[in-house]
Design a protein around this motif. Structure first.
Motif, PDB file in Angstrom:
ATOM      1  N   VAL A  29     -12.919 -27.346  35.675  1.00 37.49           N
ATOM      2  CA  VAL A  29     -11.963 -26.451  35.040  1.00 37.49           C
ATOM      3  C   VAL A  29     -10.972 -25.976  36.097  1.00 37.49           C
ATOM      4  O   VAL A  29     -11.358 -25.517  37.165  1.00 37.49           O
ATOM      5  CB  VAL A  29     -12.679 -25.243  34.396  1.00 37.49           C
ATOM      6  CG1 VAL A  29     -11.656 -24.280  33.786  1.00 37.49           C
ATOM      7  CG2 VAL A  29     -13.673 -25.703  33.345  1.00 37.49           C
ATOM      8  N   MET A  30      -9.672 -26.091  35.758  1.00 36.64           N
ATOM      9  CA  MET A  30      -8.633 -25.689  36.698  1.00 36.64           C
ATOM     10  C   MET A  30      -8.015 -24.340  36.351  1.00 36.64           C
ATOM     11  O   MET A  30      -7.334 -23.740  37.183  1.00 36.64           O
ATOM     12  CB  MET A  30      -7.529 -26.756  36.728  1.00 36.64           C
ATOM     13  CG  MET A  30      -8.030 -28.133  37.128  1.00 36.64           C
ATOM     14  SD  MET A  30      -8.809 -28.152  38.768  1.00 36.64           S
ATOM     15  CE  MET A  30      -7.396 -27.842  39.811  1.00 36.64           C
ATOM     16  N   GLY A  31      -8.244 -23.872  35.126  1.00 37.66           N
ATOM     17  CA  GLY A  31      -7.675 -22.578  34.773  1.00 37.66           C
ATOM     18  C   GLY A  31      -7.818 -22.274  33.301  1.00 37.66           C
ATOM     19  O   GLY A  31      -8.125 -23.144  32.486  1.00 37.66           O
ATOM     20  N   ASN A  32      -7.591 -21.005  32.969  1.00 40.29           N
ATOM     21  CA  ASN A  32      -7.637 -20.542  31.590  1.00 40.29           C
ATOM     22  C   ASN A  32      -6.518 -19.544  31.340  1.00 40.29           C
ATOM     23  O   ASN A  32      -6.325 -18.613  32.124  1.00 40.29           O
ATOM     24  CB  ASN A  32      -8.973 -19.845  31.288  1.00 40.29           C
ATOM     25  CG  ASN A  32     -10.053 -20.812  30.858  1.00 40.29           C
ATOM     26  OD1 ASN A  32     -10.020 -21.333  29.758  1.00 40.29           O
ATOM     27  ND2 ASN A  32     -11.015 -21.051  31.752  1.00 40.29           N
ATOM     28  N   ASP A  33      -5.775 -19.749  30.259  1.00 40.00           N
ATOM     29  CA  ASP A  33      -4.957 -18.697  29.688  1.00 40.00           C
ATOM     30  C   ASP A  33      -5.749 -18.161  28.500  1.00 40.00           C
ATOM     31  O   ASP A  33      -6.244 -18.943  27.678  1.00 40.00           O
ATOM     32  CB  ASP A  33      -3.615 -19.229  29.187  1.00 40.00           C
ATOM     33  CG  ASP A  33      -2.751 -19.785  30.309  1.00 40.00           C
ATOM     34  OD1 ASP A  33      -2.976 -19.414  31.464  1.00 40.00           O
ATOM     35  OD2 ASP A  33      -1.862 -20.600  30.014  1.00 40.00           O
ATOM     36  N   LEU A  34      -5.869 -16.867  28.386  1.00 33.65           N
ATOM     37  CA  LEU A  34      -6.673 -16.279  27.316  1.00 33.65           C
ATOM     38  C   LEU A  34      -6.002 -15.008  26.805  1.00 33.65           C
ATOM     39  O   LEU A  34      -5.530 -14.181  27.594  1.00 33.65           O
ATOM     40  CB  LEU A  34      -8.076 -15.944  27.838  1.00 33.65           C
ATOM     41  CG  LEU A  34      -8.991 -15.162  26.900  1.00 33.65           C
ATOM     42  CD1 LEU A  34      -9.413 -16.032  25.725  1.00 33.65           C
ATOM     43  CD2 LEU A  34     -10.214 -14.652  27.646  1.00 33.65           C
ATOM     44  N   ILE A  36      -8.668 -15.214  18.771  1.00 35.78           N
ATOM     45  CA  ILE A  36      -8.562 -15.470  20.215  1.00 35.78           C
ATOM     46  C   ILE A  36      -7.685 -16.701  20.399  1.00 35.78           C
ATOM     47  O   ILE A  36      -7.871 -17.717  19.716  1.00 35.78           O
ATOM     48  CB  ILE A  36      -9.936 -15.708  20.856  1.00 35.78           C
ATOM     49  CG1 ILE A  36     -10.876 -14.534  20.585  1.00 35.78           C
ATOM     50  CG2 ILE A  36      -9.808 -15.963  22.354  1.00 35.78           C
ATOM     51  CD1 ILE A  36     -12.317 -14.807  20.994  1.00 35.78           C
ATOM     52  N   GLN A  37      -6.741 -16.613  21.323  1.00 35.58           N
ATOM     53  CA  GLN A  37      -5.893 -17.761  21.636  1.00 35.58           C
ATOM     54  C   GLN A  37      -5.939 -18.039  23.130  1.00 35.58           C
ATOM     55  O   GLN A  37      -6.208 -17.147  23.935  1.00 35.58           O
ATOM     56  CB  GLN A  37      -4.443 -17.504  21.217  1.00 35.58           C
ATOM     57  CG  GLN A  37      -4.210 -17.535  19.724  1.00 35.58           C
ATOM     58  CD  GLN A  37      -2.729 -17.480  19.383  1.00 35.58           C
ATOM     59  OE1 GLN A  37      -1.923 -16.921  20.132  1.00 35.58           O
ATOM     60  NE2 GLN A  37      -2.364 -18.063  18.244  1.00 35.58           N
ATOM     61  N   ALA A  85     -17.826  -8.993  25.130  1.00 38.67           N
ATOM     62  CA  ALA A  85     -18.060  -8.877  26.571  1.00 38.67           C
ATOM     63  C   ALA A  85     -17.530 -10.120  27.261  1.00 38.67           C
ATOM     64  O   ALA A  85     -17.795 -11.245  26.824  1.00 38.67           O
ATOM     65  CB  ALA A  85     -19.543  -8.699  26.859  1.00 38.67           C
ATOM     66  N   LEU A  86     -16.769  -9.912  28.318  1.00 34.77           N
ATOM     67  CA  LEU A  86     -16.234 -11.012  29.110  1.00 34.77           C
ATOM     68  C   LEU A  86     -17.017 -11.105  30.413  1.00 34.77           C
ATOM     69  O   LEU A  86     -17.218 -10.097  31.100  1.00 34.77           O
ATOM     70  CB  LEU A  86     -14.759 -10.787  29.419  1.00 34.77           C
ATOM     71  CG  LEU A  86     -14.126 -11.744  30.438  1.00 34.77           C
ATOM     72  CD1 LEU A  86     -13.980 -13.138  29.845  1.00 34.77           C
ATOM     73  CD2 LEU A  86     -12.776 -11.216  30.907  1.00 34.77           C
ATOM     74  N   ALA A 119      -5.588  -9.963  28.123  1.00 35.53           N
ATOM     75  CA  ALA A 119      -5.039 -11.292  28.391  1.00 35.53           C
ATOM     76  C   ALA A 119      -5.192 -11.637  29.867  1.00 35.53           C
ATOM     77  O   ALA A 119      -5.171 -10.761  30.734  1.00 35.53           O
ATOM     78  CB  ALA A 119      -3.571 -11.356  27.990  1.00 35.53           C
ATOM     79  N   VAL A 120      -5.376 -12.925  30.139  1.00 38.79           N
ATOM     80  CA  VAL A 120      -5.356 -13.451  31.501  1.00 38.79           C
ATOM     81  C   VAL A 120      -4.498 -14.709  31.492  1.00 38.79           C
ATOM     82  O   VAL A 120      -4.362 -15.383  30.467  1.00 38.79           O
ATOM     83  CB  VAL A 120      -6.767 -13.781  32.035  1.00 38.79           C
ATOM     84  CG1 VAL A 120      -7.605 -12.534  32.145  1.00 38.79           C
ATOM     85  CG2 VAL A 120      -7.455 -14.828  31.165  1.00 38.79           C
TER      86      VAL A 120
END
Length: 766
Positions: A190-195, A203-204, A232-233, A247-248
């Protein structure tokens, strides 16, 4: 005793009740399938076939050519994690939205969810009893034992739908694992997440990975049936509660979300729309394809769609095993390639930019071309020529975006996997069968020529990336020397002989386009395969830079990705000149020599030498290896000798013993439909030895009768006197014309409709 003789002597003739399958031609209306013949066809499909041994298939829910394959991930590490599932496993790590079918390398496994209950743990894992698993086209279900949850999956083309029934109505949780990956030990990460937590039920985000596909991203919109109580994250294992609006962007941490669902006795549902374009595209896909929450309606619509696909060929046979193998093969042959386009026509191209296409055409990825050019694409020119043409034009679109035809396109990435440039074979076969337009020909020839030479510009562009593998030194050496030197690059013989065939395909494209100067150049290159023929050993032998054959030479030797042959050895690669069988026969010394060489191939010891031999060499009869594609045409070469009956007996052995209606029923990697397409064509009784030459040769039919739906009319195959004992062809007619002497007929004969009549016997024809 050699396996060939063992199998022939031990073949058991079973007496099964006559099963006659007839299918109504279903329309694309919204009416769902109830009962009757269409349901009967569906009953013969078993998605678990190929999930054991090294078939690398998956059992989850999907539709033909869909972007979504919603399936359980039971296997994360090693070769048998290529599809995320293996029949021997007893745990489920998650249900993810995308999977590869039957490949030898793993990727995808995007957007992973798992319903769970009980005590919180960072990464809950489900146990399951295989007896509770159910898989049919468009549907998968399993009981998660340790959680007391029944999980059910179905899908549309771009949306997955999960239905979870919790035994404890007060303890309902859902994991969203955004650190989930298949084959992390093979460099997939995994190189990254937009959340973005839009609200308490939506959730997008976008999931970025790097693996076989150098730059892969998949966006999603997750819609929950009812608002969650809390979320919970976990970021790198550290827990925090998050609220709507959280958001991240490009967070590279291992992100896991625990969703605490409201209590309730009803089943809880989650739908996930995906897009290679954007979260907004995923939202559009979800809204367009699944605006409701009717799980059963989605499942039934999948059944209707699969019924229409299966009914393109209807067969009659006394053997229920044949029925299960055949219709599961039809199912597997329609999973890939995947439509990579959103409902509005937007798609991510090979240049990583967003393009706008026609939603009716689709844009496709996951072409296992080195495998599928041999049988899958030729099969589709028969049963779905419009789709076959869409595939060809999608490859041309890849060329227009990336300036080179792909060898194994995956998620808008060039992977460069496998030798040669067989996209040109797919294009040449479309032209040979009259499916391409005149407007296509010059562009197709341009694309083919530019893809057949070394490209210094692309070598610089792709430097330092996985996509560099698309650009190799092999075409450079071919242009410089007329062959690929074995002391310069590995797999030189495979590259050399396959490029010769591809260059013949380019010559046919140029010929159709009226570009005679190009035709002449590539017809000359098409004969370069002859440089590898060694009259002393009667094998294709590696040639060194000084022009001499490799010495010492062991034709049984194999070293995966390190020896002179791709996933094989000299025995398996010495029968490859499908485009020039007349010249090949002359080169080796005539039909008698070919027959002798074939006899040796099928009767010599099955021993493979080398400590690093390729694991793809499976399904051995002598040195013939049906588990890998370079052998797939070889038994049919007996039709070029005085003893076609030998090939018929061998085809009977392969069809009956290397295909079974069991999890271990596919003898090698399924390879995105190639193993299945070989079975379909061979069971019908014919095969195309040379894609690009619109001609079929007759083998050993398994069916008693078959009807193939054409665009106008039908083509019927009638096999008289067929039985397990009657494996030899005595005579054959196409539309009343006797073809017993040649055992060949043209695509034009088939396309016109009519009847192929084959008479069988228990004794070879004299």
């Amino acid at each position: 005793m050699h396996i060939y003789h063992q199998l022939l002597r031990s073949a058991v003739v079973t007496s099964a009740a006559l099963v006659v399958v007839t299918a109504l031609v279903t329309s694309c209306s919204s009416k769902t399938v109830g009962g009757g013949s269409d349901d009967q066809l569906l009953s013969f499909v078993d998605p678990f076939i190929g999930t054991g041994e090294h078939g690398h298939t998956f059992p989850g829910a999907t539709r033909p050519n869909a972007l979504v394959q919603f399936s359980p991930d039971t296997h994360l590490i090693g070769w048998d994690a290529s599809s995320g599932y293996h029949a021997s496993d007893s745990v489920i790590y998650a249900f993810s939205l995308t999977h590869l079918s039957g490949t030898g390398i793993g990727d995808l496994g995007d957007i992973a969810l798992l319903p769970f209950s009980g005590a919180d743990s960072l990464k809950p894992v489900a146990t399951f009893d295989k007896a509770t698993e159910v898989a049919t086209p468009g549907y998968y279900a399993v009981q998660l034992q340790n959680f007391g949850i029944k999980a059910e999956l179905t899908s549309t083309d771009r949306v997955g739908l999960l239905r979870a029934t919790y035994a404890d109505s007060t303890d309902r949780k859902l994991l969203l694992d955004l650190g989930h990956i298949l084959q992390p030990n093979w460099g997939h990460k995994v190189m990254g997440n937009d959340l973005r937590l839009v609200n308490d039920s939506t959730i997008q985000g976008t999931y970025y990975t790097k693996g076989w596909a150098e730059h892969h991203q998949l966006s999603y919109t997750i819609r929950l049936a009812s608002p969650v109580d809390s979320i919970a994250l976990y970021r790198d294992g550290k827990r925090e509660l998050i609220q709507p609006g959280y958001a991240v962007t490009k967070d590279t941490a291992d992100l896991k979300l625990h969703l605490y669902l409201p209590a309730g006795s009803e089943a809880y549902q989650v739908k996930i729309g995906v897009s290679a374009v954007s979260p907004e595209g995923a939202e559009k896909n979800l809204t367009a394809e699944l605006p409701h929450w009717d799980f059963d309606a989605v499942h039934q619509e999948s059944r209707r769609i699969w019924s229409e696909v299966l009914s393109r060929i209807t067969i009659e046979t006394k053997d229920t095993t044949v029925l299960k193998n055949f219709y599961t093969a039809v199912y597997h042959a329609h999973i890939a390639p995947y439509n990579y386009q959103d409902v509005d026509g937007a798609f991510r191209g090979m240049d990583k930019q967003i393009h706008q296409g026609d939603p009716k055409d689709g844009h496709y990825t996951v072409f296992s071309i080195w495998d599928t050019y041999r049988a899958l694409h030729p099969l589709l020119t028969i049963i779905d020529p419009d789709q076959a043409l869409r595939y060809g034009r999608s490859l041309i679109q890849d060329y227009q975006e990336g300036t080179i035809l792909p060898r194994w396109p995956l998620a808008a990435n060039y992977t460069g996997c496998m030798p040669a440039y067989h996209s040109v074979s797919i294009l040449a076969d479309l032209v040979a069968k009259g499916l391409a337009s005149k407007e296509d020909l010059r562009l197709w020839t341009e694309a083919a020529v530019r893809s057949s030479i070394y490209r210094e510009d692309l070598a610089k562009k792709f430097a330092g990336t996985r996509e560099l593998d698309l650009i190799t030194r092999h075409p450079y050496y071919k242009e410089l020397l007329g062959f690929v030197p074995a002391d310069s690059v590995p797999e030189s013989v495979s590259w050399g002989v396959e490029m010769a065939y591809d260059d013949w395909c380019i010559a046919r494209l140029a010929e159709a386009a009226g570009l005679d100067s190009i035709r002449q150049v590539y017809d000359k290159k098409a004969l370069y395969y002859q440089r590898y023929w060694d009259h002393e050993t009667k094998l294709m032998r590696p040639v060194m830079a000084d022009g001499k054959f490799r010495t010492p030479f062991n034709p049984r030797f194999s070293a995966h990705e390190k020896s002179d042959y791709t996933e094989g050895n000299a025995y398996q690669w010495s029968f490859y000149a499908p485009h020039d069988m007349e010249g090949f026969l002359k080169l080796m010394g005539g039909k008698a020599v070919l027959e002798q060489n074939l006899d040796t191939l099928f009767t010599t010891s099955s021993r493979i030498d080398g400590a690093e031999q390729s694991g793809d060499i499976t399904g051995l009869i002598g040195q013939y290896a049906h588990g890998n594609e370079p052998s797939h045409h070889i038994a049919y070469l007996y039709n070029y000798t005085a003893s076609p009956h030998k090939g018929q007996a061998l085809l009977d052995t392969v069809l009956r013993h290397f295909y079974k209606p069991t999890p271990d029923g596919i003898i090698g990697n399924e390879d995105c439909g190639q193993m299945s397409a070989w079975y379909i064509l061979s069971a019908l009784g014919f095969y195309q030895v040379c894609p690009g030459k619109a001609e079929y040769t007759i083998g050993r039919p398994l069916v008693d009768k078959a009807t193939i739906r054409l665009k106008s009319g039908t083509f019927t195959i009638e096999v008289k006197g067929n039985s397990p004992a009657n494996k030899y062809v005595q005579s054959a007619k196409i539309n009343g014309r006797d073809i017993t002497g040649t055992l060949t007929f043209s695509h034009a004969d088939l396309r016109a409709g009519g009847t192929l009549e084959i008479v069988m016997s228990d004794k070879p024809r004299k």
